[in-house]
Design an enzyme around this catalytic site. Structure first.
Site, PDB file in Angstrom:
ATOM      1  N   TYR A  50     -26.184  -7.418   0.483  1.00 48.78           N
ATOM      2  CA  TYR A  50     -24.799  -7.675   0.885  1.00 48.78           C
ATOM      3  C   TYR A  50     -24.651  -8.062   2.341  1.00 48.78           C
ATOM      4  CZ  TYR A  50     -25.083  -2.532   1.359  1.00 48.78           C
ATOM      5  OH  TYR A  50     -25.471  -1.255   1.630  1.00 48.78           O
ATOM      6  N   GLU A  96      -1.469 -23.325  13.081  1.00 49.05           N
ATOM      7  CA  GLU A  96      -2.516 -22.538  12.418  1.00 49.05           C
ATOM      8  C   GLU A  96      -3.893 -23.117  12.737  1.00 49.05           C
ATOM      9  OE1 GLU A  96      -1.079 -20.782   8.318  1.00 49.05           O
ATOM     10  OE2 GLU A  96      -0.649 -22.934   8.407  1.00 49.05           O
ATOM     11  N   LYS A 156      -4.357 -13.564   3.808  1.00 54.07           N
ATOM     12  CA  LYS A 156      -3.851 -14.241   5.004  1.00 54.07           C
ATOM     13  C   LYS A 156      -2.629 -13.443   5.485  1.00 54.07           C
ATOM     14  CE  LYS A 156      -2.557 -18.891   6.542  1.00 54.07           C
ATOM     15  NZ  LYS A 156      -2.343 -20.286   6.107  1.00 54.07           N
TER      16      LYS A 156
END
Length: 120
Positions: free
Chosen positions: A53, A21, A99
């Site tokens: 934003y 990872e 994830k």
């Protein structure tokens, strides 16, 4: 309280506990909800009376694409803390870190955490 939501922010980062990872990286998706009083912005149509934003997006991007964390909980915590620190109008923030390629054996759609932090 009013809210501004940013959903599906897609960044590439190197977070995780496993060596692969950290080496290969993967996509992380963020959903950010910021709670604030937006009445003045609505009444005046003035950008300075609200939360920009585009700047929140850049803040999140720097964190997710920056220094790797072992846990997505840490990514969420860092993001929430930065938003509260850098955007004074935000009174409360919820950050969800997805994830979708988590190393979980089996079929699944998503792995995610959410943190909610309030200005003290």
């Amino acid at each position: 309280m009013d809210k501004i939501k940013l959903t599906g922010l897609d960044f590439y980062g190197y977070h995780g506990c496993l060596p692969e990872e950290r080496e290969k990286g993967q996509h992380f998706l963020l959903d950010i909800t910021m709670y604030a009083d937006l009445k003045m912005a609505g009444e005046t149509d003035d950008l300075s009376a609200t939360i920009n934003y585009a700047e929140v997006y850049e803040t999140a991007k720097k964190i997710v694409e920056g220094e790797p964390c072992q846990l997505i909980e840490a990514v969420g915590e860092r993001t929430a803390a930065a938003i509260l620190r850098d955007f004074g109008k935000v009174q409360k923030v919820r950050v969800t870190v997805h994830k979708p390629q988590a190393p979980i054996p089996g079929i699944f759609e998503d792995a995610a955490i959410s943190v909610v932090r309030t200005r003290s």
